[in-house]
Design a protein around this motif. Structure first.
Motif, PDB file in Angstrom:
ATOM      1  N   ASP A 165       0.480  -1.183   0.031  1.00  0.00           N
ATOM      2  CA  ASP A 165      -0.046   0.122   0.025  1.00  0.00           C
ATOM      3  C   ASP A 165       1.209   1.183  -0.256  1.00  0.00           C
ATOM      4  OD1 ASP A 165       1.243   0.615   2.342  1.00  0.00           O
ATOM      5  OD2 ASP A 165      -1.399  -0.214   3.583  1.00  0.00           O
ATOM      6  N   SER A 166       0.518   2.686   0.201  1.00  0.00           N
ATOM      7  CA  SER A 166       0.751   3.912   0.115  1.00  0.00           C
ATOM      8  C   SER A 166       2.171   3.686   1.247  1.00  0.00           C
ATOM      9  CB  SER A 166      -0.123   5.001  -0.203  1.00  0.00           C
ATOM     10  OG  SER A 166      -0.974   5.022   1.496  1.00  0.00           O
ATOM     11  N   ASP A 167       1.412   2.710   2.543  1.00  0.00           N
ATOM     12  CA  ASP A 167       3.162   3.453   3.187  1.00  0.00           C
ATOM     13  C   ASP A 167       3.947   2.480   3.299  1.00  0.00           C
ATOM     14  OD1 ASP A 167       1.238   5.147   4.385  1.00  0.00           O
ATOM     15  OD2 ASP A 167      -0.395   3.566   4.987  1.00  0.00           O
ATOM     16  N   GLY A 168       4.075   1.349   2.507  1.00  0.00           N
ATOM     17  CA  GLY A 168       4.878   0.208   1.930  1.00  0.00           C
ATOM     18  C   GLY A 168       4.261  -1.072   3.301  1.00  0.00           C
ATOM     19  N   LYS A 169       3.175  -0.950   3.524  1.00  0.00           N
ATOM     20  CA  LYS A 169       3.259  -2.685   4.124  1.00  0.00           C
ATOM     21  C   LYS A 169       2.723  -3.226   2.783  1.00  0.00           C
ATOM     22  CE  LYS A 169      -0.659  -4.279   7.002  1.00  0.00           C
ATOM     23  NZ  LYS A 169      -1.564  -3.813   7.735  1.00  0.00           N
ATOM     24  N   LEU A 170       3.139  -4.739   3.051  1.00  0.00           N
ATOM     25  CA  LEU A 170       2.280  -5.804   2.506  1.00  0.00           C
ATOM     26  C   LEU A 170       1.479  -6.196   2.511  1.00  0.00           C
ATOM     27  CD1 LEU A 170       3.628  -7.902   0.895  1.00  0.00           C
ATOM     28  CD2 LEU A 170       3.586  -8.756   2.266  1.00  0.00           C
ATOM     29  N   ILE A 171       0.412  -6.011   1.165  1.00  0.00           N
ATOM     30  CA  ILE A 171      -1.278  -5.739   1.606  1.00  0.00           C
ATOM     31  C   ILE A 171      -1.583  -7.622   0.495  1.00  0.00           C
ATOM     32  CG2 ILE A 171      -1.731  -4.021   2.272  1.00  0.00           C
ATOM     33  CD1 ILE A 171      -2.486  -3.443  -1.151  1.00  0.00           C
ATOM     34  N   ASP A 172      -0.663  -8.168  -0.411  1.00  0.00           N
ATOM     35  CA  ASP A 172      -1.035  -9.312  -1.040  1.00  0.00           C
ATOM     36  C   ASP A 172      -1.044  -9.826   0.129  1.00  0.00           C
ATOM     37  OD1 ASP A 172      -0.151 -11.942  -2.702  1.00  0.00           O
ATOM     38  OD2 ASP A 172       0.112 -10.139  -4.259  1.00  0.00           O
ATOM     39  N   LEU A 173      -2.353 -11.554   0.037  1.00  0.00           N
ATOM     40  CA  LEU A 173      -2.626 -12.690   1.016  1.00  0.00           C
ATOM     41  C   LEU A 173      -2.228 -13.457   0.474  1.00  0.00           C
ATOM     42  CD1 LEU A 173      -6.259 -11.468   1.721  1.00  0.00           C
ATOM     43  CD2 LEU A 173      -4.184 -10.268   3.014  1.00  0.00           C
ATOM     44  N   ALA A 174      -1.544 -14.122  -1.013  1.00  0.00           N
ATOM     45  CA  ALA A 174      -1.135 -15.225  -0.908  1.00  0.00           C
ATOM     46  C   ALA A 174       0.530 -14.163  -1.056  1.00  0.00           C
ATOM     47  CB  ALA A 174      -0.931 -14.773  -2.632  1.00  0.00           C
ATOM     48  N   ILE A 175       1.829 -13.278  -1.037  1.00  0.00           N
ATOM     49  CA  ILE A 175       2.596 -13.458  -1.297  1.00  0.00           C
ATOM     50  C   ILE A 175       2.704 -13.270   0.438  1.00  0.00           C
ATOM     51  CG2 ILE A 175       4.121 -11.410  -1.010  1.00  0.00           C
ATOM     52  CD1 ILE A 175       3.489 -13.256  -3.533  1.00  0.00           C
ATOM     53  N   GLN A 176       1.818 -12.775   1.860  1.00  0.00           N
ATOM     54  CA  GLN A 176       1.853 -13.124   3.045  1.00  0.00           C
ATOM     55  C   GLN A 176       1.978 -14.401   3.101  1.00  0.00           C
ATOM     56  OE1 GLN A 176      -1.489 -10.869   5.041  1.00  0.00           O
ATOM     57  NE2 GLN A 176      -0.944  -9.044   3.970  1.00  0.00           N
ATOM     58  N   GLU A 177       1.067 -15.618   2.773  1.00  0.00           N
ATOM     59  CA  GLU A 177       1.605 -16.491   3.194  1.00  0.00           C
ATOM     60  C   GLU A 177       2.648 -17.670   2.347  1.00  0.00           C
ATOM     61  OE1 GLU A 177      -0.612 -18.529   4.301  1.00  0.00           O
ATOM     62  OE2 GLU A 177      -2.944 -17.635   4.712  1.00  0.00           O
ATOM     63  N   GLU A 178       3.082 -16.773   1.184  1.00  0.00           N
ATOM     64  CA  GLU A 178       4.132 -17.613   0.816  1.00  0.00           C
ATOM     65  C   GLU A 178       5.549 -17.502   1.865  1.00  0.00           C
ATOM     66  OE1 GLU A 178       5.493 -16.981  -3.024  1.00  0.00           O
ATOM     67  OE2 GLU A 178       3.599 -16.419  -3.557  1.00  0.00           O
ATOM     68  N   LEU A 179       5.410 -16.240   2.550  1.00  0.00           N
ATOM     69  CA  LEU A 179       6.173 -15.412   3.499  1.00  0.00           C
ATOM     70  C   LEU A 179       6.232 -16.326   4.782  1.00  0.00           C
ATOM     71  CD1 LEU A 179       8.892 -12.675   4.740  1.00  0.00           C
ATOM     72  CD2 LEU A 179       6.729 -11.654   4.704  1.00  0.00           C
ATOM     73  N   LYS A 180       5.256 -16.992   4.691  1.00  0.00           N
ATOM     74  CA  LYS A 180       5.254 -17.165   5.995  1.00  0.00           C
ATOM     75  C   LYS A 180       5.457 -18.660   6.371  1.00  0.00           C
ATOM     76  CE  LYS A 180       0.836 -19.645   9.359  1.00  0.00           C
ATOM     77  NZ  LYS A 180      -0.290 -19.966   9.558  1.00  0.00           N
ATOM     78  N   LYS A 181       5.680 -19.513   4.558  1.00  0.00           N
ATOM     79  CA  LYS A 181       6.015 -20.349   4.339  1.00  0.00           C
ATOM     80  C   LYS A 181       7.579 -20.794   5.383  1.00  0.00           C
ATOM     81  CE  LYS A 181       2.359 -22.151   1.412  1.00  0.00           C
ATOM     82  NZ  LYS A 181       2.316 -22.628   0.055  1.00  0.00           N
ATOM     83  N   VAL A 182       7.824 -19.660   4.139  1.00  0.00           N
ATOM     84  CA  VAL A 182       9.710 -19.398   4.689  1.00  0.00           C
ATOM     85  C   VAL A 182       9.905 -19.496   6.145  1.00  0.00           C
ATOM     86  CG1 VAL A 182      11.711 -17.723   4.085  1.00  0.00           C
ATOM     87  CG2 VAL A 182       9.930 -18.035   2.424  1.00  0.00           C
ATOM     88  N   LEU A 183       9.367 -18.832   6.797  1.00  0.00           N
ATOM     89  CA  LEU A 183       9.365 -18.612   8.390  1.00  0.00           C
ATOM     90  C   LEU A 183       9.235 -20.275   9.008  1.00  0.00           C
ATOM     91  CD1 LEU A 183       7.242 -14.584   9.144  1.00  0.00           C
ATOM     92  CD2 LEU A 183      10.272 -15.624   8.593  1.00  0.00           C
ATOM     93  N   LEU A 184       7.953 -20.494   8.506  1.00  0.00           N
ATOM     94  CA  LEU A 184       7.824 -21.774   9.420  1.00  0.00           C
ATOM     95  C   LEU A 184       9.321 -22.713   8.868  1.00  0.00           C
ATOM     96  CD1 LEU A 184       4.059 -22.655   8.452  1.00  0.00           C
ATOM     97  CD2 LEU A 184       5.203 -22.062  10.850  1.00  0.00           C
TER      98      LEU A 184
END
Length: 212
Positions: A165-184
């Motif tokens: 978004d305009s504040d630089g916050k990640l808003i793509d839900l699919a990308i958030q899920e991919e990121l979570k998989k990396v963390l796990l």
């Protein structure tokens, strides 16, 4: 003893951004990773480590085996971490200058990177940071820094739909899920290197992400 609940393992991860730009999307990825970890991954904590104040690596700054205060503080953070989470753009087909600088500082004797688990995120155009990541993996071989193999995380943030978004916050839900998989994956690999296992289901079966 009956009635005593075993303490869950806590993994401490140091998050390092290879960009010094205030509005860095790679730093935004790390902020998202910290939030995801806090909300939905038990047994792991991520701390963002600011590298902006570190001087360029120069052995003239080393006096009697000691380093400048900012460098000592950074090295201590790496030493205390169980794992490392990098996020970096690609610069001239390789890793960024700030990232190479901190790698060199923490590799000075004694090597602070040794025997730690690590994962890499990259937001870049074109090749999406692939060459940057592969060069970083090569460096890790010499440093005894052990990267997870999968999942890999490459993001071209310029392709629609908007990822931030305009504040630089990640808003793509699919990308958030991919990121979570990396963390796990990083969590599990770190415990494996330490000779531990995620035996507690409450650790591996983490709650779903909160989407507002």
């Amino acid at each position: 003893m009956e009635g005593v609940v075993a303490e869950k393992p806590v993994i401490k991860v140091a998050a390092i951004c290879g960009s010094l730009r205030k509005a860095s999307f790679n730093r935004s990825l790390l902020r998202s990773a910290i939030q995801i970890c806090y909300e939905s991954i038990k047994g792991m904590e991520i701390e963002y480590i600011d590298i902006a104040a570190l001087p360029m690596q120069n052995t003239d700054l080393e006096v009697d085996g000691t380093y400048p205060p900012t460098v000592e503080a950074f090295r201590r953070k790496i030493c205390e971490a169980d794992g490392i989470l990098f996020a970096s753009p690609e610069c001239n087909y390789s890793i960024s200058a700030p990232l190479k600088n901190v790698i060199d500082w923490a590799s000075r004797p004694p090597n602070m990177w040794a025997n730690k688990a690590a994962a890499i995120l990259s937001m870049a155009g074109g090749g999406q940071g692939r060459r940057c990541q592969y060069h970083l993996r090569q460096i890790g071989v010499y440093l005894d820094l052990h990267f997870i193999n999968k999942p890999e995380f490459f993001l071209n943030g310029w392709h629609p739909p908007a990822k931030f978004d305009s504040d630089g916050k990640l808003i793509d839900l699919a990308i958030q899920e991919e990121l979570k998989k990396v963390l796990l994956s990083l969590q599990a690999f770190t415990l494996r290197l330490q000779g531990k296992n995620l035996k507690d289901k409450s650790v591996t079966e983490s709650p779903p992400l909160k989407h507002e």
